[in-house]
Design a protein around this motif. Structure first.
Motif, PDB file in Angstrom:
ATOM      1  N   THR A   1      47.259  36.563  41.968  1.00 25.56           N
ATOM      2  CA  THR A   1      47.282  38.011  42.152  1.00 25.56           C
ATOM      3  C   THR A   1      46.455  38.385  43.375  1.00 25.56           C
ATOM      4  O   THR A   1      45.720  37.565  43.914  1.00 25.56           O
ATOM      5  CB  THR A   1      46.706  38.724  40.909  1.00 25.56           C
ATOM      6  OG1 THR A   1      45.354  38.308  40.714  1.00 25.56           O
ATOM      7  CG2 THR A   1      47.528  38.425  39.678  1.00 25.56           C
TER       8      THR A   1
ATOM      9  N   MET B   1      43.876  34.348  38.863  1.00 29.08           N
ATOM     10  CA  MET B   1      43.104  35.012  39.916  1.00 29.08           C
ATOM     11  C   MET B   1      43.659  34.695  41.308  1.00 29.08           C
ATOM     12  O   MET B   1      43.640  35.541  42.195  1.00 29.08           O
ATOM     13  CB  MET B   1      41.632  34.613  39.838  1.00 29.08           C
ATOM     14  CG  MET B   1      40.917  35.183  38.642  1.00 29.08           C
ATOM     15  SD  MET B   1      39.252  34.550  38.514  1.00 29.08           S
ATOM     16  CE  MET B   1      38.333  35.961  39.077  1.00 29.08           C
TER      17      MET B   1
ATOM     18  N   SER C   1      43.540  39.434  44.467  1.00 29.22           N
ATOM     19  CA  SER C   1      42.177  39.603  44.002  1.00 29.22           C
ATOM     20  C   SER C   1      41.273  39.984  45.165  1.00 29.22           C
ATOM     21  O   SER C   1      41.572  39.708  46.331  1.00 29.22           O
ATOM     22  CB  SER C   1      41.670  38.300  43.380  1.00 29.22           C
ATOM     23  OG  SER C   1      42.430  37.964  42.253  1.00 29.22           O
TER      24      SER C   1
ATOM     25  N   LYS D   1      36.445  38.053  43.561  1.00 29.54           N
ATOM     26  CA  LYS D   1      37.209  37.332  42.539  1.00 29.54           C
ATOM     27  C   LYS D   1      37.777  36.027  43.091  1.00 29.54           C
ATOM     28  O   LYS D   1      37.818  35.024  42.385  1.00 29.54           O
ATOM     29  CB  LYS D   1      38.334  38.201  41.986  1.00 29.54           C
ATOM     30  CG  LYS D   1      37.858  39.272  41.043  1.00 29.54           C
ATOM     31  CD  LYS D   1      39.032  40.017  40.439  1.00 29.54           C
ATOM     32  CE  LYS D   1      38.565  41.076  39.469  1.00 29.54           C
ATOM     33  NZ  LYS D   1      39.687  41.827  38.901  1.00 29.54           N
TER      34      LYS D   1
END
Length: 66
Positions: A24, A21, A26, A30
């Protein structure tokens, strides 16, 4: 100890989810969830460090580092 093995496996899974998480792009939701999971795992790790059978999953590959 089966329960300790399960806890270690669960912590490794949560660490992998947090890493994914955070690595990336997010959403804020998130990212906040990842931070919360990471904090909860930190508290659990601090609690379990007193047990003799506990092996921190974050450090499971340290023996292979040079």
């Amino acid at each position: 100890m089966a329960l300790m093995d399960d806890l270690i496996e669960y912590m490794a899974f949560c660490d992998d989810v947090v890493t994914e998480m955070q690595a990336t792009k997010s959403s804020e939701y998130k990212a906040g969830t990842a931070d919360g999971i990471e904090q909860a795992m930190s508290w659990l790790r601090d609690y379990l460090v007193e047990y003799p059978d506990f092996v921190d999953p974050k450090h499971r590959y340290d023996k292979f580092k040079m």
